[in-house]
Design an enzyme around this catalytic site. Structure first.
Site, short mmCIF file in Angstrom:
data_model
loop_
_atom_site.label_atom_id
_atom_site.label_comp_id
_atom_site.label_asym_id
_atom_site.label_seq_id
_atom_site.Cartn_x
_atom_site.Cartn_y
_atom_site.Cartn_z
N GLU A 124 21.38 40.35 19.26
CA GLU A 124 21.55 39.00 19.79
C GLU A 124 20.28 38.15 19.74
O GLU A 124 20.36 36.93 19.60
CB GLU A 124 22.04 39.08 21.25
CG GLU A 124 23.43 39.67 21.40
CD GLU A 124 24.49 38.80 20.77
OE1 GLU A 124 24.39 37.56 20.87
OE2 GLU A 124 25.43 39.35 20.15
N SER A 414 60.11 32.02 75.77
CA SER A 414 59.49 31.86 77.09
C SER A 414 57.98 31.67 77.04
O SER A 414 57.38 31.36 78.07
CB SER A 414 59.83 33.07 77.97
OG SER A 414 61.21 33.11 78.26
#
Length: 804
Positions: A124, A414
């Site tokens: 590279e 409730s």
């Protein structure tokens, strides 16, 4: 006409060019008579120079400022690491979960073998150790090669430039332009200035994409070869080094033949650059290609409901432009208010609770597949700040799924009643106020609504504390009629409920749809002294370089209840946990100051428990996505409260270490009679200490009402002297209630209550037997009197009168 010195006449119109003045005038005129094209060309040149200067300055400014985005500082560059999926962090910065799945594992350069790093450099960027970010020799070589080829055949990107492209220009990776190249050179120079060569190489090897959805050499080695990168051979190193040019094309999972050709090309480069000796190169060429059967799966999956909740905030900030769209979730670090221990315990508790409910339902013959499965939700937050400590949206984590904690609209049952009693306290009621717990009918205009208590059991006149403790529906509706449904709804909205609250009588019993998050937040004012809080999860968001993108601004709080009313509601709800429907929390081993309320819809499709301690308020809900009964005996006390207790036990500290709620200065206590709500006396029934706001203490004694009741029980003069008390009109049924009331008065322990419950039941059975005998004797006396009033047939002897 005048004459010149030589005698020739002087023309007054024609200037005299022989004098210096006349020559100067003529020269000026000549200049003004130059061709216009010369003037225009000079102007154009001037403008062109100006434009060029401006363009140069603009380009320089654009380049120097990294495309006018602002360049990262050296400290930010040194702090940057390739993301492993982002991070969701707890309030103590502990890792909770990744934000987005990324198949990457960062490793230090010391764990990467030398033959692999040399292979990447040789293929590279062979001048990596010499250049300063840009290889100008490589640029010249690429230009010559491309000119000869008549197209782009060779690139000149260095390892540093590739890293810059991956880090800063990921959204422009596919773009081929001079602008992108210029930015690459700028960022490459910054990287070279801030980092050493080894640091750059380490970040590059961890960041590079290597095909099959895998990033970095460690993840690629695990994916292709099933082992760590430190164990790769020279042939495998060459395979990895050949992937960056075209990861998808050269991946051996996609094309083995092409992958082998590319590997051998890399081996040729290594041989030419003398990275390895010839014998090793030849051995690597002969090596067979073995690819792991199983693909690599990272150990940091997205495995928390907190991620799904945080993602809603991230999406809204991204839509608002606060988070750049170029940054995905995997590139962010998000600080939250989550408590890691609480979150883990919450997810386990909901999963186990839902599974247990379905086991019972399946045994009872219910279909528990698909949308019929029991789901659950849990929300826990700090009552003082609204900071969310735990959030669960279902029994199993669903990536980008339906988060029931945030979005499920279910009836609270409730658990809505505390808002009814809080509104009553605001209107002058006290915990000792007597309310009617009797069958009630309400004309709604279309029909008659008859709210019933559980088991159709009613207690008559009871205190407001006992009404909430027993979750008496009839008494609650009676209170709501006295207070007004509009006031109750307004108070609930002030507490933080945003969902629609219909103006109907049944709202008092929870006939509305709310989310677990808003119901939990609405309970916070009860726990914190009356201040509304805004629930929040995300505190701060940073980009990959540590720059703060967003931080939660401070928010103003508002008072919705007085401290006295909040304390009284908490006191009422403590009784629910200690001696009412919330007793399973105590049975689950929770001690210390706890308040809460159970909730169950009529058909048992939703069960709730919302409770709180001085440091945490949390809700637990269970139900199916297709509403249906959760069992023949489903209730919030039986199904939700034990799960709440488990979560608190495993995910939070014991409330015993918390300072209990202290009564405000305007709260006083008095001993009151349980049966009348008046001041207690030695001549009345069981009593207890009760809290009152100053100025609301009862002024009359219970003796007055007791004396009135006693007069009603005095036998008449016609009663026979030897008649027992049961025949004298005394109702024996309250005997059992009196025993229970005494236990309440002395605040008996759960063990003592368990022992005495059986005694109470036997006493009540005996009372009913006595009452039945009394009725039989009364019928006998009636029959005897009827016989005595019959006319005497002549000739029959008259019976003697009975002795008195």
């Amino acid at each position: 006409m005048s004459e010149q010195p030589n005698g020739s006449p002087v023309d007054p119109v024609t200037p005299d060019r022989s004098t210096p003045e006349a020559a100067g005038v003529e020269s000026a005129r000549t200049r003004w008579r130059r061709p216009r094209w010369r003037v225009r060309s000079g102007t154009v040149l001037l403008y062109a120079v100006a434009i060029a200067v401006v363009g140069l300055l603009t380009t320089t400014s654009w380049w120097w400022s990294c495309g006018w985005q602002g360049c990262p500082t050296p400290a930010q560059l040194r702090a940057w690491r390739p993301t492993e999926g982002g991070a969701l962090l707890a309030r103590d910065s502990a890792f909770v979960s990744a934000l987005s799945p990324v198949r990457r594992v960062n490793v230090p350069l010391s764990r990467v073998p030398r033959q692999l790093t040399d292979a990447f450099i040789a293929v590279e960027d062979r001048r990596f150790r010499q250049h300063h970010g840009v290889d100008w020799y490589g640029v010249a070589r690429a230009m010559v090669s491309n000119v000869r080829a008549g197209g782009v055949r060779e690139g000149a990107s260095t390892i540093t430039m590739q890293l810059a492209r991956n880090v800063f220009l990921g959204n422009r990776a596919a773009e081929r332009s001079w602008a992108r190249k210029l930015l690459e050179t700028r960022y490459a120079g910054l990287l070279e200035q801030a980092l050493g060569k080894d640091d750059i190489l380490e970040r590059y090897l961890n960041a590079i994409y290597l095909g099959n959805g895998v990033y970095g050499v460690e993840a690629a080695s695990r994916d292709l070869f099933g082992k760590s990168v430190r164990d790769v051979t020279l042939a495998e190193a060459a395979m990895l080094a050949g992937l960056p040019k075209a990861p998808s094309n050269y991946s051996p999972r996609n094309d083995r033949r092409r992958a082998l050709v590319r590997r051998n090309v890399v081996l040729d480069v290594l041989e030419r650059e003398r990275v390895a000796d010839g014998a090793d190169i030849q051995a690597a060429r002969r090596a067979s290609l073995r690819v792991a059967k199983r693909e690599f799966v990272p150990q940091r999956p997205v495995d928390s409901w907190a991620v799904e909740a945080a993602r809603a905030t991230l999406d809204s900030l991204r839509d608002a432009g606060v988070i750049p769209r170029a940054l995905n979730d995997a590139q962010l670090r998000v600080w939250t208010t989550i408590d890691r221990r609480a979150q883990i315990a919450a997810e386990r508790a909901i999963a186990a609770g839902a599974e247990s409910i379905d086991d019972d339902r399946q045994w009872s013959g219910f279909d528990v597949r698909g949308g019929n499965r029991t789901q659950g939700a849990l929300v826990a937050l700090d009552p003082m700040s609204g900071a969310i400590r735990a959030i669960v949206g279902g029994r199993r984590i669903e990536r980008k799924g339906f988060n029931r904690a945030l979005r499920a609209q279910r009836q609270p049952g409730s658990t809505f009643k505390p808002f009814v009693y809080a509104a009553a306290l605001q209107r002058g009621f006290t915990p000792a106020s007597m309310v009617n717990d009797e069958p009630i009918e309400i004309d709604t205009g279309n029909d008659v609504w008859r709210p019933a208590n559980f088991g159709h059991e009613y207690s008559g006149r009871i205190t407001m504390r006992d009404a909430l403790n027993r979750s008496a529906n009839a008494a609650t509706v009676w209170v709501s009629r006295e207070v007004g449904v509009e006031r109750i709804a307004a108070l609930a909205r002030a507490h933080g409920i945003h969902s629609d609250l219909p103006n109907v009588p049944s709202l008092a019993l929870g006939a509305a749809s709310v989310t677990p998050l808003e119901l939990t937040a609405a309970y916070a004012p009860f726990a914190n002294g009356g201040t509304r809080v805004e629930p929040h999860l995300v505190e701060k968001i940073e980009d990959p370089f540590g720059q703060v993108l967003w931080q939660r601004p401070p928010r103003r709080t508002s008072r919705v209840l007085t401290a006295s009313d909040a304390f009284l509601v908490t006191s009422l709800l403590q009784t629910v946990v200690d001696r009412g429907t919330g007793r399973p929390v105590r049975a689950g081993g929770i001690r210390g100051p706890v308040a809460g309320k159970t909730g169950t819809t009529n058909d048992g499709a939703d069960v709730w428990f919302v409770g709180y301690t001085p440091t945490l308020v949390a809700s637990v809900w269970f139900g199916a996505d297709r509403p249906q009964p959760l069992g023949w005996n489903a209730s919030g006390g039986r199904l939700a409260a034990p799960v709440w207790a488990r979560f608190l036990r495993e995910g939070w500290h014991s409330p015993e270490v918390d300072a209990p709620w202290a009564p405000p200065s305007d709260i006083v206590t008095k001993q009151i009679d349980i049966g009348t709500g008046k001041l207690a006396s030695d001549w009345c029934g069981p009593s207890r200490r009760e809290y009152f706001k100053r100025g609301t203490v009862p002024i009359s004694s219970c003796e007055n009402e007791v004396q009135w009741s006693m007069r009603e029980l005095v036998p008449s003069d016609e009663t026979e002297g030897d008649v027992g008390a049961e025949e004298a009109g005394v109702d024996p049924e309250p005997i059992g209630d009196a025993v229970a009331a005494m236990l309440d008065a002395v605040q008996a322990s759960d063990k003592l209550r368990a022992v005495t419950d059986g005694i109470v039941r036997e006493v009540q059975r005996a009372a009913r037997r006595v009452e039945a005998k009394a009725e039989a004797r009364a019928e006998a006396r009636t029959a005897r009197a009827r016989r005595e009033r019959q006319p005497i047939t002549p000739g029959q002897p008259v019976p003697p009168a009975p002795p008195r």
